[in-house]
Design an enzyme around this catalytic site. Structure first.
Site, PDB file in Angstrom:
ATOM      1  N   CYS A 103     -79.028  79.981  59.361  1.00 55.89           N
ATOM      2  CA  CYS A 103     -80.411  80.120  60.279  1.00 55.89           C
ATOM      3  C   CYS A 103     -81.059  81.377  60.494  1.00 55.89           C
ATOM      4  CB  CYS A 103     -79.299  78.877  61.834  1.00 55.89           C
ATOM      5  SG  CYS A 103     -80.703  78.635  62.603  1.00 55.89           S
ATOM      6  N   HIS A 204     -76.346  74.359  59.877  1.00 55.98           N
ATOM      7  CA  HIS A 204     -74.986  74.934  60.469  1.00 55.98           C
ATOM      8  C   HIS A 204     -73.575  74.736  59.951  1.00 55.98           C
ATOM      9  CE1 HIS A 204     -77.134  77.893  63.303  1.00 55.98           C
ATOM     10  NE2 HIS A 204     -77.524  76.650  63.487  1.00 55.98           N
ATOM     11  N   GLU A 206     -71.136  76.242  59.694  1.00 56.12           N
ATOM     12  CA  GLU A 206     -69.971  75.969  60.073  1.00 56.12           C
ATOM     13  C   GLU A 206     -69.071  75.660  61.042  1.00 56.12           C
ATOM     14  OE1 GLU A 206     -73.070  77.583  60.002  1.00 56.12           O
ATOM     15  OE2 GLU A 206     -73.200  78.194  62.151  1.00 56.12           O
TER      16      GLU A 206
HETATM   17  N1  GLN Z   1     -84.257  80.598  65.686  1.00 57.75           N
HETATM   18  C1  GLN Z   1     -83.724  81.234  65.817  1.00 57.75           C
HETATM   19  C2  GLN Z   1     -84.191  82.271  65.865  1.00 57.75           C
HETATM   20  O1  GLN Z   1     -84.757  82.541  65.185  1.00 57.75           O
HETATM   21  C3  GLN Z   1     -82.443  81.234  64.941  1.00 57.75           C
HETATM   22  C4  GLN Z   1     -81.914  79.746  65.703  1.00 57.75           C
HETATM   23  C5  GLN Z   1     -80.485  79.745  65.230  1.00 57.75           C
HETATM   24  O2  GLN Z   1     -79.424  80.690  64.469  1.00 57.75           O
HETATM   25  N2  GLN Z   1     -79.291  78.458  65.503  1.00 57.75           N
HETATM   26  O3  GLN Z   1     -83.622  83.800  65.198  1.00 57.75           O
END
Ligand code: GLN
Length: 228
Positions: A103, A204, A206
């Site tokens: 992410c 995710h 994890e």
């Molecule tokens: N939208 C977040 C960002 O731009 C990332 C979201 C996440 O890691 N769950 O950093």
């Protein structure tokens, strides 16, 4: 505090790994400046690695792999600069150290962040990403996603499996370089990729009990350790 992997097995894994001499551990640095790093630490213990929480340059010694968690990529980038860790981090990855990013970690790892050209990043993964491609926190969802697992084993190249993908303000990869393998797609959205020693997912792992990605990281970090 233990997370969802909380169990007698996790507790036993933590005790066993913490009691292993440092030189025998497979040590994976988890960026711990901000975000969901604890869950990655537990997943790493569960697969047999020693997670090392990284908050300063001094923590970045004797590592065999890296993990970049989800969170807020802008904040993580600023703190990486402030703590003078950015260059060393990027250098480790460019030098071949295996890394798994989720992410916000995927955003940080990428070469291009669409619409945020000046955002601090590690600039390693040959991909362009769109931040927040799935809406806001309250629009989070979980979906069974078919993924290609070229990293399961040598013989399992191209093998497909279904992964419980958790999306929380997730990014989407919109372009990749020739050398990047696409591991997961949802319609035309690219959601997990691999380029050499880097694997990154928009979702995710994890937060699930599926340890496929962390197992990959452990295996690659063990191999990397043998080369040092
Ligand atoms: N939208 C977040 C960002 O731009 C990332 C979201 C996440 O890691 N769950 O950093």
């Amino acid at each position: 505090m233990l997370t969802h992997l909380s169990s007698i097995h996790l507790q036993q894994a933590i005790e066993r790994i913490e009691n292993t001499p440092e030189q025998e551990q497979v040590r994976i640095g988890v960026l711990a400046l901000q975000g969901a790093f604890l869950e990655h630490c537990h997943a790493l213990y569960a697969v047999g690695a020693k997670p090392v929480e990284l908050r300063s340059l001094q923590d970045m010694e004797n590592l065999h792999g890296l993990c970049l968690p989800g969170g807020e990529s802008t904040v993580m980038g600023k703190l990486l600069v402030q703590n003078r860790m950015l260059e060393k981090f990027a250098g480790f990855i460019q030098g071949g150290m295996p890394v798994f990013a989720t992410c916000a970690g995927l955003i940080l790892l990428s070469k291009e962040i669409i619409g945020f050209e000046n955002q601090v990043r590690l600039n390693c993964l040959n991909a362009a990403v769109n931040r927040n491609a799935f809406g806001r926190q309250k629009e989070s969802f979980i979906e069974e996603l078919p993924i290609i697992c070229p990293f399961l084993s040598e013989n399992d190249a191209e093998k497909q499996c279904v992964f419980p993908a958790v999306f929380i303000r997730a990014p989407q990869v919109v372009r990749v370089g020739n050398n990047v393998t696409i591991l997961a797609k949802r319609n035309e959205q690219i959601l997990a990729v691999q380029e050499k020693n880097m694997v990154a997912a928009a979702f995710h792992p994890e937060l699930t009990e599926n340890l496929l990605f962390h197992t990959w990281l452990y295996k690659k970090a063990s191999e990397y350790k043998q080369l040092l």
